[in-house]
Write an enzyme that holds these catalytic residues in place. Structure first.
Site, PDB file in Angstrom:
ATOM      1  N   ASP A  10       1.742  -0.893  -0.362  1.00 25.80           N
ATOM      2  CA  ASP A  10       0.398  -0.160  -0.182  1.00 25.80           C
ATOM      3  C   ASP A  10       0.493   1.202   0.359  1.00 25.80           C
ATOM      4  OD1 ASP A  10      -2.193   1.301  -0.118  1.00 25.80           O
ATOM      5  OD2 ASP A  10      -2.445   1.759   2.724  1.00 25.80           O
ATOM      6  N   SER A  11       0.533   2.117  -0.013  1.00 23.69           N
ATOM      7  CA  SER A  11       1.206   3.633  -0.658  1.00 23.69           C
ATOM      8  C   SER A  11       1.767   4.382   1.075  1.00 23.69           C
ATOM      9  CB  SER A  11       0.397   5.155  -0.836  1.00 23.69           C
ATOM     10  OG  SER A  11      -0.929   4.303   0.056  1.00 23.69           O
ATOM     11  N   CYS A  73      -3.801  -1.251  -1.448  1.00 21.72           N
ATOM     12  CA  CYS A  73      -4.199   0.255  -2.486  1.00 21.72           C
ATOM     13  C   CYS A  73      -5.464   0.368  -3.373  1.00 21.72           C
ATOM     14  CB  CYS A  73      -2.775   1.203  -2.969  1.00 21.72           C
ATOM     15  SG  CYS A  73      -3.278   3.157  -2.595  1.00 21.72           S
ATOM     16  N   GLU A 152      -6.236   8.844   9.800  1.00 24.60           N
ATOM     17  CA  GLU A 152      -5.132   8.295   9.983  1.00 24.60           C
ATOM     18  C   GLU A 152      -5.288   9.409  11.086  1.00 24.60           C
ATOM     19  OE1 GLU A 152      -1.760   9.019   7.601  1.00 24.60           O
ATOM     20  OE2 GLU A 152      -2.904   7.942   6.487  1.00 24.60           O
ATOM     21  N   CYS A 184     -11.176   2.650  -0.213  1.00 26.23           N
ATOM     22  CA  CYS A 184     -10.213   3.580  -0.569  1.00 26.23           C
ATOM     23  C   CYS A 184      -9.521   2.566   1.334  1.00 26.23           C
ATOM     24  CB  CYS A 184     -10.013   4.657   0.074  1.00 26.23           C
ATOM     25  SG  CYS A 184      -9.083   5.680   1.140  1.00 26.23           S
ATOM     26  N   HIS A 186      -8.492   3.292   3.748  1.00 19.88           N
ATOM     27  CA  HIS A 186      -8.275   4.480   4.741  1.00 19.88           C
ATOM     28  C   HIS A 186     -10.310   4.443   5.241  1.00 19.88           C
ATOM     29  CE1 HIS A 186      -4.761   5.535   4.501  1.00 19.88           C
ATOM     30  NE2 HIS A 186      -5.104   6.643   5.604  1.00 19.88           N
TER      31      HIS A 186
HETATM   32  N1  DGL Z   1      -3.973   3.616   0.176  1.00 13.85           N
HETATM   33  C1  DGL Z   1      -4.642   4.717  -1.105  1.00 13.85           C
HETATM   34  C2  DGL Z   1      -6.027   3.963  -1.372  1.00 13.85           C
HETATM   35  O1  DGL Z   1      -6.591   3.100  -1.038  1.00 13.85           O
HETATM   36  C3  DGL Z   1      -5.080   6.568   0.225  1.00 13.85           C
HETATM   37  C4  DGL Z   1      -3.766   6.645   0.993  1.00 13.85           C
HETATM   38  C5  DGL Z   1      -2.959   7.365  -0.332  1.00 13.85           C
HETATM   39  O2  DGL Z   1      -3.705   8.289  -0.869  1.00 13.85           O
HETATM   40  O3  DGL Z   1      -2.228   6.767  -0.918  1.00 13.85           O
HETATM   41  O4  DGL Z   1      -6.455   4.706  -2.455  1.00 13.85           O
END
Ligand code: DGL
Length: 272
Positions: A10-11, A73, A152, A184, A186
């Site tokens: 993931d990012s 991600c 977060e 997403c 989050h």
């Molecule tokens: N992990 C990213 C997503 O699911 C969200 C956070 C980001 O923008 O990197 O799209």
């Protein structure tokens, strides 16, 4: 092959919501989690940049001999999945397809809402995946970028979160979608708030849950599941100092985050 780990990236910290579901469905599996914390967020970046980052991380994980790669991600799944699937010989699972499949299963009215980062929504990846499965449904989308910092920060249950959700979700609610895809990493943390705002007639689809089920199905199909009596080990790699990841990560994972190692993708390019 059976004994190899599942790689997940993931990012940053968000993909831990996907890891959490995978740990729940497949507690016997070892996992290697990679969070690109030095370069987060991906949701605001161009498809070209995200695809390049995704390629670098995938080669890092493939060098660690994984048996399957999960692109946790949503943004990376939306823009980089075809490239990764072309480049790698192991199975690659994104979060878009499983979420889309579930949305099509649960909708009754055929009006599906999708929320995600700007990059995910701009890519139309969910709309395409849903319409491929069921061409006559209507898909309405909305980017909700502020949900990422709210999750977060742990602001999932206060007035700021409520007002933000009300503003973002207003049009989807007015349009009377009966299904809403949380597109997403989050958003599962804001699930309760989103459910409250959308009301009891709307079914929320959690891409993380669906992805875990898909991973289990693929491994079972390929005969790659570890025996159910085993207990998996979990390693974590990040590209920035681990402190922030550890602090926020425990909340995303639901506790029990193990050792986190900082790595440099530049050092890794030479070989494993
Ligand atoms: N992990 C990213 C997503 O699911 C969200 C956070 C980001 O923008 O990197 O799209």
């Amino acid at each position: 092959m059976t004994w190899k780990s599942i790689g997940i990236f993931d990012s940053g910290v968000g993909g831990l919501t996907v890891l959490r579901e995978i740990m729940q469905v497949l507690p016997q599996e070892d996992t290697l989690y990679f969070g690109d914390t030095a370069r987060v967020p991906y949701g605001t970046k161009s498809p070209e940049t995200v695809t390049r980052y995704a390629g670098e991380i995938s080669s890092f994980l493939v060098k660690r001999d994984i048996k399957l790669l999960v692109v946790a991600c949503n943004t990376a799944s939306a823009v980089a999945l075809p490239t990764l699937k072309r480049q790698l010989t192991i199975p690659v699972v994104g979060v878009i397809e499983p979420g889309a499949r579930r949305a099509v299963e649960v909708t009754r009215s055929g009006r599906i809402g999708v929320i995600g980062t700007a990059g995910t929504i701009r890519s139309s990846a969910y709309t395409r995946a849903i319409k491929r499965l069921k061409p006559n449904v209507e898909v309405l989308t909305r980017s909700c970028p502020l949900f990422v910092p709210l999750a977060e920060e742990g602001w999932t249950d206060n007035q700021v979160a409520r007002l933000t959700a009300e503003i973002y979700l207003h049009e989807l609610k007015e349009a009377e979608v009966d299904t809403l895809v949380l597109g997403c990493t989050h958003y599962p943390l804001l699930k309760q708030m989103i459910a409250d705002v959308m009301g009891p007639d709307v079914t929320l689809v959690d891409s993380a849950e669906e992805t875990a089920r898909t991973v289990a199905a693929i491994l079972a199909d390929k005969g790659l599941l570890r025996p159910p009596a085993e207990k998996g080990n979990h390693s974590y790699y990040v590209t920035d100092i681990p402190a922030g990841f550890v602090r926020v990560g425990n909340r995303f994972l639901g506790g029990g985050l193990g050792d986190v190692f900082q790595v440099s993708l530049d050092d890794d390019q030479g070989g494993a």
